[in-house]
Design a protein around this motif. Structure first.
Motif, PDB file in Angstrom:
ATOM      1  N   ASP A  76       3.534   2.143   2.623  1.00  0.00           N
ATOM      2  CA  ASP A  76       4.648   1.226   2.849  1.00  0.00           C
ATOM      3  C   ASP A  76       5.890   1.761   2.143  1.00  0.00           C
ATOM      4  O   ASP A  76       6.086   1.532   0.949  1.00  0.00           O
TER       5      ASP A  76
ATOM      6  N   GLU B 172      -8.921  -2.500   1.647  1.00  0.00           N
ATOM      7  CA  GLU B 172      -8.206  -1.302   1.201  1.00  0.00           C
ATOM      8  C   GLU B 172      -8.592  -0.949  -0.225  1.00  0.00           C
ATOM      9  O   GLU B 172      -8.705   0.230  -0.565  1.00  0.00           O
ATOM     10  N   GLU B 173      -8.773  -1.965  -1.048  1.00  0.00           N
ATOM     11  CA  GLU B 173      -9.161  -1.685  -2.422  1.00  0.00           C
ATOM     12  C   GLU B 173     -10.536  -1.018  -2.467  1.00  0.00           C
ATOM     13  O   GLU B 173     -10.745  -0.052  -3.199  1.00  0.00           O
TER      14      GLU B 173
ATOM     15  N   SER C  71      -6.436  -6.512   2.168  1.00  0.00           N
ATOM     16  CA  SER C  71      -6.264  -5.992   0.806  1.00  0.00           C
ATOM     17  C   SER C  71      -7.598  -5.672   0.131  1.00  0.00           C
ATOM     18  O   SER C  71      -7.756  -4.573  -0.401  1.00  0.00           O
TER      19      SER C  71
ATOM     20  N   ARG D  32      -9.962   2.642  -1.000  1.00  0.00           N
ATOM     21  CA  ARG D  32      -8.796   3.439  -1.381  1.00  0.00           C
ATOM     22  C   ARG D  32      -9.168   4.864  -1.784  1.00  0.00           C
ATOM     23  O   ARG D  32      -8.594   5.830  -1.270  1.00  0.00           O
TER      24      ARG D  32
ATOM     25  N   THR E 221       0.824  -1.206   0.000  1.00  0.00           N
ATOM     26  CA  THR E 221       0.000   0.000   0.000  1.00  0.00           C
ATOM     27  C   THR E 221       0.860   1.259   0.000  1.00  0.00           C
ATOM     28  O   THR E 221       2.069   1.212   0.236  1.00  0.00           O
ATOM     29  N   TYR E 222       0.186   2.377  -0.245  1.00  0.00           N
ATOM     30  CA  TYR E 222       0.895   3.641  -0.459  1.00  0.00           C
ATOM     31  C   TYR E 222       1.702   4.081   0.760  1.00  0.00           C
ATOM     32  O   TYR E 222       2.635   4.846   0.635  1.00  0.00           O
TER      33      TYR E 222
ATOM     34  N   ASN F  50      -1.489  -3.384  -7.026  1.00  0.00           N
ATOM     35  CA  ASN F  50      -0.625  -2.858  -5.960  1.00  0.00           C
ATOM     36  C   ASN F  50       0.607  -3.685  -5.665  1.00  0.00           C
ATOM     37  O   ASN F  50       1.664  -3.170  -5.321  1.00  0.00           O
ATOM     38  N   ASN F  51       0.415  -5.025  -5.699  1.00  0.00           N
ATOM     39  CA  ASN F  51       1.471  -5.890  -5.196  1.00  0.00           C
ATOM     40  C   ASN F  51       2.689  -5.949  -6.100  1.00  0.00           C
ATOM     41  O   ASN F  51       3.714  -6.509  -5.725  1.00  0.00           O
TER      42      ASN F  51
END
Lengths: 425, 425
Positions: A77, B195-196, B192, B199, A74-75, A116-117
């Motif tokens: 990190d 968060e998605e 995850s 976001r 995530t942003y 994201n990953n």
């Protein structure tokens, strides 16, 4: 050459108090064992400017920097980016790691990898990659300006797995010195009385050395030696461990064993015996600690959590006249609970606990901390009465659980069930 | 005015990995609640030169410095001396504190105060004294160069007692800003996916803000606001919390509740109902989490840990033909276990778990992670089948325990027992 390490945890959740920094603890214990001195722990939030300042302080005083956390998708990190800027390393995409993460998602989450990953597959140029078999964020290590920088994921299970698999082998190649420890595990003697017993002996020693660590209701006596090789360290330790085990006697329940329940498991396996449990105030804690051990079904049949008095009567078969005459918290009920658990499960032995965990006394006026441990065996039924005093509910529950295991251990090793317990172990 | 705090723990035992720094966690959580930002945690050993360096860094970046540890009576307890040197404060003997320590020894340890402990009565000139009702080391606070320095004892119970009694009142007088948070607790949606989902919404926000924290198998969504007063912060938070609860739907199990078991406890109390448990692979974990709650005996009758199949049959009364036909790990056995626990305890509802926690598949070839939750109720018996995948034994046990509580919660709130996990809302 001796190395000085700093452990930097990155994560606002630590600064919010949501979790304790167990990663620093686990890393510190492991680093001590491979001869790396840990002189500092730092915690900083998910904030690149403050992380950068913390890194700049660390690189002046440490030659090994280990970070945990901030490797997620995530942003917020930001660990890798910030470290790479600080040490002038570019981040490059590792296609093979990207593929591993994709596969991990499909196998474990049964979903396609979120976009994201992709960021997790970007690592510093020329680094050693630490693969992560239990999560998606790989770790890594590089050397720059004479400093070894290691980045590890924040989730404790991922960190610990990577520590054993990659970090320790990596660090062992750096260190020329070995530190070995043995833990002499005791139950039934408080930390202060033990320190008083050993003070003179401890003061004479430098290498090997002795130190006490108090866990709730147990004391671990750690013997530690430094030497050029594991063999030389072991040669320093062996006579000291032998001396201490003989000196402390039957409060020692094992050397290098994780806990009392492991010792009970082993003793039962050796005899080919099974055990059952009957728990009132410990509410399943004995069962829980036993069933945490893989393979314990060979010795643990099961048990009853007889929280209500009616469950003691109806399920365990505690005679109503015992309950009426002595109450649910009594020596007699503890014995009958153990006998009942042994009878209904067919186990060779059964251990029981009944007592007042608090915060209030029971309806018969038994104060908080009054607890009875029962043990039903082929040789008859035993009881250990306890007065644990007014403590927190969870402390009484944990301490009673330990006493239950200690009663089982003492019975199975032919020791008397009761001993003059230090009032506040 | 907003304050920035650093928490410095002093103690070599932390750097050896013997204990986790729970003091920093407890302080951080408490400071957040009174509007003090915690930006750094540091840990340093019992070494005056390194402690001095850490203090010199802290005074440049923080205006509140809180130390824990190093206030004991022994030669390696150097916090007070080092801080007083750093801030140019003389240490002076407080006769009244000396008397308190003497009395503490006589009352609690029944011994005369050792000479060493005189040092604990020496405190910085002009400081505010924090008395220690549960130990011998007093804490203290002073202001110098615009920095508030607070020294607290290291033993966690003493630290926590002093935190509530002295530190929070002291800090409340300093801070003009309040930070408030509410935790939206969810079960059934991974971090995850959440968060998605959130976001875009999260990116728009500054104050109030949203952040996710993943506990094993749960996600906590924390809404935080800063304002001049608690009322103003609450006014910012309330509409956001309402929006999120509506948006996330029934994966939300509560707001500002500690865990699923607390919600189940409340729901049962509201109905005046009781519950029982029948546990196989969770081995007492449901019982343990229930009995950690003070007063739970009003709703929890007890249960059975039916680890062996014979205990499922003999104690819970699971029919032998069900066990023969479907095996111990099956939908049918989970249902019969729950029904048996309900019958033998007389509880209104009973929840059961049977499954394969690993590390090996069961004898019928069920792989690790296959788990069934049963629920027996006055409206009939339900089952939630799970495929948790190959994970660590304790993760499967904890996750199954949470699923059991989630099944109870859903039943008691009139929701369907089963939902497509990780694909909601």
């Amino acid at each position: 050459m001796s190395h000085n390490a700093e452990i930097i945890a990155v994560g606002s959740e630590l600064l919010m108090g949501s979790v304790a920094n167990t990663n620093a603890q686990d890393l510190s214990a492991a680093l001590a064992a491979v001869g790396v001195n840990v002189y500092w722990h730092s915690v900083v939030g998910d904030n690149p400017a403050r992380l950068r300042e913390v890194l700049d302080i660390a690189r002046k005083r440490a030659d090994i920097i280990i970070t945990t956390g901030g490797l997620g998708p995530t942003y917020d990190d930001l660990t890798k980016q910030t470290i790479c800027e600080a040490f002038g390393k570019p981040l490059v995409l590792h296609e093979d790691i990207l593929e591993t993460i994709r596969v991990f998602f499909e196998r474990n989450a049964h979903i396609k990898m979120p976009e994201n990953n992709i960021r997790q597959a970007e690592l510093p140029e020329g680094c050693t990659v630490f693969d992560n078999p239990v999560g998606t964020a790989p770790g890594c290590a590089f050397e720059a300006d004479g400093i070894h920088v290691l980045m590890l994921p924040g989730p404790p299970f991922e960190m610990r797995t990577m520590l054993q698999r990659h970090v320790l082998p990596y660090l062992r190649t750096l260190s020329g010195e070995v530190i070995l420890s043995h833990d002499i595990m005791t139950f039934g003697l408080g930390e202060s009385p033990m320190e008083e017993l050993l003070r003179d002996r401890m003061a004479q020693m430098a290498n090997p050395s002795l130190a006490t660590y108090a866990k709730p209701s147990e004391v671990r006596l750690r013997a530690t030696a430094k030497a050029e090789s594991a063999e030389a360290a072991e040669a320093l330790l062996a006579p000291l461990v032998e001396e201490m085990v003989a000196f402390l006697g039957d409060v020692v329940y094992g050397v290098d064993v994780p806990g009392l329940e492991d010792v009970c498991f082993d003793l039962l396996k050796q005899r080919g015996w099974t055990i059952a449990t009957a728990e009132s105030c410990t509410g399943g804690r004995i069962a829980e600690r036993l069933t945490a051990l893989p393979g314990v079904s060979s010795v643990y049949r099961g048990g009853v959590v007889s929280y209500w008095t009616s469950v003691k009567a109806d399920v365990l078969g505690v005679p109503q006249d015992i309950l009426d005459a002595h109450g649910a918290v009594s020596k007699e009920t503890a014995r009958a609970m153990a006998e009942g658990a042994r009878r209904i499960t067919g186990a060779d032995v059964a251990v029981s606990v009944t007592g007042v965990a608090g915060p209030d006394p029971d309806e018969r006026g038994n104060p908080v901390g009054v607890v009875y441990i029962g043990l039903a065996t082929p040789d008859g039924t035993f009881c250990r009465p306890l007065e644990l005093g007014k403590r927190r509910r969870d402390r009484i529950q944990d301490l009673s659980t330990n006493h239950a295991f200690d009663v089982v251990r003492r019975y199975l090793t032919g020791l008397p069930i009761n001993f003059k317990i230090n009032q506040r172990p």
